[in-house]
Design a protein around this motif. Structure first.
Motif, PDB file in Angstrom:
ATOM      1  N   CYS A  93       0.880  -1.161   0.000  1.00  0.00           N
ATOM      2  CA  CYS A  93       0.000   0.000   0.000  1.00  0.00           C
ATOM      3  C   CYS A  93       0.923   1.217   0.000  1.00  0.00           C
ATOM      4  N   LEU A  94       0.380   2.378  -0.210  1.00  0.00           N
ATOM      5  CA  LEU A  94       1.190   3.588  -0.277  1.00  0.00           C
ATOM      6  C   LEU A  94       0.731   4.615   0.750  1.00  0.00           C
ATOM      7  N   TYR A  95       1.634   5.537   1.074  1.00  0.00           N
ATOM      8  CA  TYR A  95       1.297   6.695   1.891  1.00  0.00           C
ATOM      9  C   TYR A  95       2.151   7.866   1.447  1.00  0.00           C
ATOM     10  N   LEU A  96       1.741   9.083   1.803  1.00  0.00           N
ATOM     11  CA  LEU A  96       2.470  10.294   1.429  1.00  0.00           C
ATOM     12  C   LEU A  96       3.218  10.842   2.631  1.00  0.00           C
ATOM     13  N   SER A  97       4.524  11.010   2.459  1.00  0.00           N
ATOM     14  CA  SER A  97       5.367  11.604   3.494  1.00  0.00           C
ATOM     15  C   SER A  97       5.346  13.126   3.349  1.00  0.00           C
ATOM     16  N   LYS A  98       5.111  13.814   4.416  1.00  0.00           N
ATOM     17  CA  LYS A  98       5.090  15.274   4.379  1.00  0.00           C
ATOM     18  C   LYS A  98       6.499  15.852   4.262  1.00  0.00           C
ATOM     19  N   ARG A  99       7.428  15.273   4.966  1.00  0.00           N
ATOM     20  CA  ARG A  99       8.785  15.810   5.008  1.00  0.00           C
ATOM     21  C   ARG A  99       9.403  15.944   3.614  1.00  0.00           C
ATOM     22  N   TYR A 100       9.220  14.920   2.787  1.00  0.00           N
ATOM     23  CA  TYR A 100       9.816  14.940   1.448  1.00  0.00           C
ATOM     24  C   TYR A 100       8.783  15.095   0.337  1.00  0.00           C
ATOM     25  N   SER A 101       7.514  15.219   0.693  1.00  0.00           N
ATOM     26  CA  SER A 101       6.432  15.269  -0.296  1.00  0.00           C
ATOM     27  C   SER A 101       6.588  14.133  -1.304  1.00  0.00           C
ATOM     28  N   ALA A 102       6.829  12.949  -0.781  1.00  0.00           N
ATOM     29  CA  ALA A 102       7.065  11.775  -1.627  1.00  0.00           C
ATOM     30  C   ALA A 102       6.177  10.622  -1.183  1.00  0.00           C
ATOM     31  N   VAL A 103       5.881   9.761  -2.136  1.00  0.00           N
ATOM     32  CA  VAL A 103       5.074   8.581  -1.868  1.00  0.00           C
ATOM     33  C   VAL A 103       5.997   7.436  -1.460  1.00  0.00           C
ATOM     34  N   TYR A 104       5.637   6.751  -0.377  1.00  0.00           N
ATOM     35  CA  TYR A 104       6.407   5.615   0.125  1.00  0.00           C
ATOM     36  C   TYR A 104       5.526   4.375   0.193  1.00  0.00           C
ATOM     37  N   SER A 105       6.188   3.220   0.216  1.00  0.00           N
ATOM     38  CA  SER A 105       5.450   1.959   0.266  1.00  0.00           C
ATOM     39  C   SER A 105       5.269   1.499   1.712  1.00  0.00           C
ATOM     40  N   TYR A 106       4.199   0.742   1.907  1.00  0.00           N
ATOM     41  CA  TYR A 106       3.853   0.184   3.207  1.00  0.00           C
ATOM     42  C   TYR A 106       3.551  -1.289   2.988  1.00  0.00           C
ATOM     43  N   ASP A 107       4.323  -2.163   3.627  1.00  0.00           N
ATOM     44  CA  ASP A 107       4.138  -3.606   3.462  1.00  0.00           C
ATOM     45  C   ASP A 107       2.848  -4.026   4.162  1.00  0.00           C
ATOM     46  N   CYS A 108       1.913  -4.567   3.401  1.00  0.00           N
ATOM     47  CA  CYS A 108       0.620  -4.947   3.972  1.00  0.00           C
ATOM     48  C   CYS A 108       0.483  -6.458   4.137  1.00  0.00           C
ATOM     49  N   ASN A 109       1.592  -7.189   4.086  1.00  0.00           N
ATOM     50  CA  ASN A 109       1.563  -8.651   4.233  1.00  0.00           C
ATOM     51  C   ASN A 109       0.862  -9.114   5.504  1.00  0.00           C
ATOM     52  N   ASP A 110       0.908  -8.306   6.549  1.00  0.00           N
ATOM     53  CA  ASP A 110       0.298  -8.701   7.813  1.00  0.00           C
ATOM     54  C   ASP A 110      -1.187  -8.349   7.906  1.00  0.00           C
ATOM     55  N   PHE A 111      -1.736  -7.720   6.876  1.00  0.00           N
ATOM     56  CA  PHE A 111      -3.166  -7.400   6.894  1.00  0.00           C
ATOM     57  C   PHE A 111      -3.964  -8.689   7.062  1.00  0.00           C
ATOM     58  N   LEU A 112      -5.056  -8.627   7.769  1.00  0.00           N
ATOM     59  CA  LEU A 112      -5.929  -9.786   7.930  1.00  0.00           C
ATOM     60  C   LEU A 112      -6.711 -10.069   6.640  1.00  0.00           C
ATOM     61  N   TYR A 113      -6.891  -9.032   5.841  1.00  0.00           N
ATOM     62  CA  TYR A 113      -7.627  -9.139   4.570  1.00  0.00           C
ATOM     63  C   TYR A 113      -7.296  -7.915   3.714  1.00  0.00           C
ATOM     64  N   GLY A 114      -7.474  -8.035   2.416  1.00  0.00           N
ATOM     65  CA  GLY A 114      -7.413  -6.882   1.530  1.00  0.00           C
ATOM     66  C   GLY A 114      -6.062  -6.420   1.046  1.00  0.00           C
ATOM     67  N   CYS A 115      -4.987  -7.113   1.375  1.00  0.00           N
ATOM     68  CA  CYS A 115      -3.674  -6.718   0.866  1.00  0.00           C
ATOM     69  C   CYS A 115      -3.612  -7.132  -0.606  1.00  0.00           C
ATOM     70  N   PRO A 116      -3.249  -6.219  -1.509  1.00  0.00           N
ATOM     71  CA  PRO A 116      -3.224  -6.565  -2.936  1.00  0.00           C
ATOM     72  C   PRO A 116      -2.299  -7.751  -3.217  1.00  0.00           C
ATOM     73  N   ASN A 117      -2.798  -8.742  -3.937  1.00  0.00           N
ATOM     74  CA  ASN A 117      -1.997  -9.938  -4.230  1.00  0.00           C
ATOM     75  C   ASN A 117      -1.419  -9.936  -5.634  1.00  0.00           C
ATOM     76  N   SER A 118      -1.508  -8.803  -6.318  1.00  0.00           N
ATOM     77  CA  SER A 118      -0.859  -8.644  -7.621  1.00  0.00           C
ATOM     78  C   SER A 118      -0.528  -7.166  -7.813  1.00  0.00           C
ATOM     79  N   SER A 119       0.404  -6.893  -8.708  1.00  0.00           N
ATOM     80  CA  SER A 119       0.777  -5.505  -8.992  1.00  0.00           C
ATOM     81  C   SER A 119      -0.393  -4.768  -9.634  1.00  0.00           C
ATOM     82  N   TYR A 120      -0.423  -3.458  -9.447  1.00  0.00           N
ATOM     83  CA  TYR A 120      -1.487  -2.639 -10.029  1.00  0.00           C
ATOM     84  C   TYR A 120      -0.973  -1.217 -10.232  1.00  0.00           C
TER      85      TYR A 120
END
Length: 147
Positions: A93-120
């Motif tokens: 998943c993604l989030y926006l960092s304020k400090r650098y105004s950049a998009v970073y990734s967030y590993d969602c492997n530990d989600f109980l449901y809904g973590c994307p299982n393919s690239s998009y």
């Protein structure tokens, strides 16, 4: 006269409905980013909403619309990013960092449901709503967010 009265009632009813719909997604421009960033209560749920919101904040073919959580996972943000789109890997998943105004990734492997299982691609983010479903500083699909 009666026809005119009905027209005005319909017209003002429509205006009231549209303005209340707009307020549901009320946004506010935020300071501290290198480009305009707005808070929002929810991210688009389909392609039509995605395109409408993109147009509303004047995104173009060169700077694509995104709706993501902030770095603290406490607020949803919408903005036109510096790239037309981003290829997002599976389990991310993604989030926006304020400090650098950049998009970073967030590993969602530990989600109980809904973590994307393919690239998009980022303009289809609405197909992965758990990447934008947040509350109390966490993604709602995380085990630690359940209590």
């Amino acid at each position: 006269m009666e026809l005119c009265t009905r027209f005005y009632a319909l017209f003002f009813g429509l205006i009231l409905f549209l303005s209340s719909s707009f307020l549901l997604n009320e946004c506010r421009k935020l300071d501290g980013y290198e480009f305009p960033v707005y808070s929002t209560k929810s991210c688009p749920r389909n392609a039509t909403e995605w395109n409408e919101r993109s147009s509303a904040i004047n995104c173009t073919e060169d700077n694509g619309y995104l709706c993501l959580p902030n770095e603290n996972i406490t607020q949803l943000l919408e903005f036109c990013y510096v790239f037309p789109f981003i290829l997002i890997q599976e389990d991310i998943c993604l989030y926006l960092s304020k400090r650098y105004s950049a998009v970073y990734s967030y590993d969602c492997n530990d989600f109980l449901y809904g973590c994307p299982n393919s690239s998009y691609v980022s303009y289809k983010l609405f197909k992965n709503p758990h990447c934008t479903s947040i509350g109390k500083g966490c993604f709602l699909a995380e085990p630690s967010c359940q209590g």
